[in-house]
Motif scaffolding. Sequence first.
Motif, short mmCIF file in Angstrom:
data_model
loop_
_atom_site.label_atom_id
_atom_site.label_comp_id
_atom_site.label_asym_id
_atom_site.label_seq_id
_atom_site.Cartn_x
_atom_site.Cartn_y
_atom_site.Cartn_z
N LYS A 131 49.65 -23.53 -26.56
CA LYS A 131 49.27 -24.99 -27.13
C LYS A 131 50.17 -25.38 -28.39
O LYS A 131 50.34 -24.64 -29.20
CB LYS A 131 47.76 -24.77 -27.59
CG LYS A 131 47.40 -23.80 -28.40
CD LYS A 131 46.02 -23.78 -29.06
CE LYS A 131 45.50 -22.67 -30.01
NZ LYS A 131 44.96 -21.66 -29.09
N ASN A 176 45.27 -24.77 -23.50
CA ASN A 176 44.05 -25.05 -23.85
C ASN A 176 43.57 -26.53 -23.48
O ASN A 176 42.10 -26.84 -23.34
CB ASN A 176 43.58 -25.08 -25.18
CG ASN A 176 43.71 -23.80 -25.89
OD1 ASN A 176 45.00 -23.09 -25.82
ND2 ASN A 176 42.82 -23.29 -26.54
N SER A 219 46.68 -12.65 -31.26
CA SER A 219 47.91 -12.29 -32.26
C SER A 219 47.54 -11.15 -32.98
O SER A 219 48.32 -10.07 -33.20
CB SER A 219 48.49 -13.41 -32.98
OG SER A 219 49.05 -14.24 -32.11
N ARG A 234 46.04 -12.70 -25.03
CA ARG A 234 46.27 -14.06 -25.17
C ARG A 234 47.03 -14.10 -26.53
O ARG A 234 46.26 -14.31 -27.57
CB ARG A 234 45.17 -15.06 -25.14
CG ARG A 234 44.36 -14.67 -23.72
CD ARG A 234 43.11 -15.63 -23.67
NE ARG A 234 42.44 -15.51 -24.93
CZ ARG A 234 41.47 -14.81 -25.37
NH1 ARG A 234 40.76 -13.97 -24.29
NH2 ARG A 234 40.91 -14.72 -26.27
N GLY A 280 49.45 -16.33 -29.42
CA GLY A 280 50.29 -17.66 -29.54
C GLY A 280 51.09 -17.33 -30.90
O GLY A 280 52.31 -17.27 -30.71
N THR A 281 50.36 -17.47 -31.95
CA THR A 281 50.93 -17.40 -33.27
C THR A 281 52.13 -16.17 -33.50
O THR A 281 53.16 -16.51 -33.74
CB THR A 281 49.98 -17.08 -34.46
OG1 THR A 281 49.07 -17.98 -34.23
CG2 THR A 281 50.46 -17.39 -35.93
C1 PLP Z 1 45.02 -20.45 -29.30
C2 PLP Z 1 44.19 -19.19 -28.70
C3 PLP Z 1 44.62 -17.94 -28.53
C4 PLP Z 1 45.92 -17.61 -29.38
O1 PLP Z 1 45.73 -17.22 -30.72
P1 PLP Z 1 46.78 -16.89 -31.68
O2 PLP Z 1 45.94 -16.29 -32.82
O3 PLP Z 1 47.55 -17.96 -31.98
O4 PLP Z 1 47.27 -15.60 -30.89
C5 PLP Z 1 44.19 -17.21 -27.51
N1 PLP Z 1 42.98 -17.61 -27.03
C6 PLP Z 1 42.70 -18.65 -26.87
C7 PLP Z 1 41.33 -19.12 -26.34
C8 PLP Z 1 43.21 -19.56 -27.95
O5 PLP Z 1 42.52 -20.82 -27.90
#
Ligand code: PLP
Length: 229
Positions: free
Chosen positions: A34, A55, A202, A217, A219-220
């Motif tokens: 995202k 998302n 993360s 999952r 991201g960061t």
């Molecule tokens: C944004 C998001 C993540 C990733 O989160 P981070 O802390 O950036 O790794 C995981 N799961 C969902 C559902 C998210 O919306």
Amino acid sequence: MFEERLHSIRERIAEAAIRTGRRPEDVRLLAVTKGVGMDAIREAMDLGQTLFGENYVQEAVAREKAMGGYFRRLTWHFIGHLQTNKARRACELFDCIETVDCRRLLDAICRAATPGFPVYVQVNLGREPQKAGILPEDLRRFVEETAGLSQVRIAGLMAIPPYSEDPESTRGFFRRLRELRDELNETLMKGRQISELSMGMSHDFEVAIEEGATIVRVGTALFGPRNAR
Ligand SMILES: *Cc1c(COP(=O)(O)O)cnc(C)c1O
């Protein structure tokens, strides 16, 4: 830089798996994109990353436009809140919807999906009013009521536990999701086993893996803080 982050996360995933007697290949890294630029996605793809999460349906539409044929070579999971009226488009774009949280949405997916389309049920483990998900005590009935649906296959459970700085205090929630899956599997008919557990982000994915996550999952930790992408 990105390459190092990706390698380091893959290593930490493998180590967490091995620590608890699991095979590293039984845990998949889902790259949460995202707000991430196309360049970063291409770089991840070039480094062998195949599983991605978005998302928003609109963002996936834009990805598909930008990537052309490459979009289909990757696996895309929907991990946001899905409105019923976007279910059809989501089923076209995504390989799995991880965030089924009510019967109305599930029925909409059934009408749109190809037979056997995999979905996960989102569980509101912390019973947080601001978060989506089926409450743990309602999960069994929810899953039982899907027995007659042939269009979808409940392939996993997904959760976003209450946030805590200290991942150790989230461990109990991760464990609870695994127990819920195992309890369901003990009583479900053969052939309808639920295998996937999508949990851990993360800051806590290692604890989630120790408690049985099959998908984390992230991201960061891969792409940097969201306001700096
Ligand atoms: C944004 C998001 C993540 C990733 O989160 P981070 O802390 O950036 O790794 C995981 N799961 C969902 C559902 C998210 O919306």
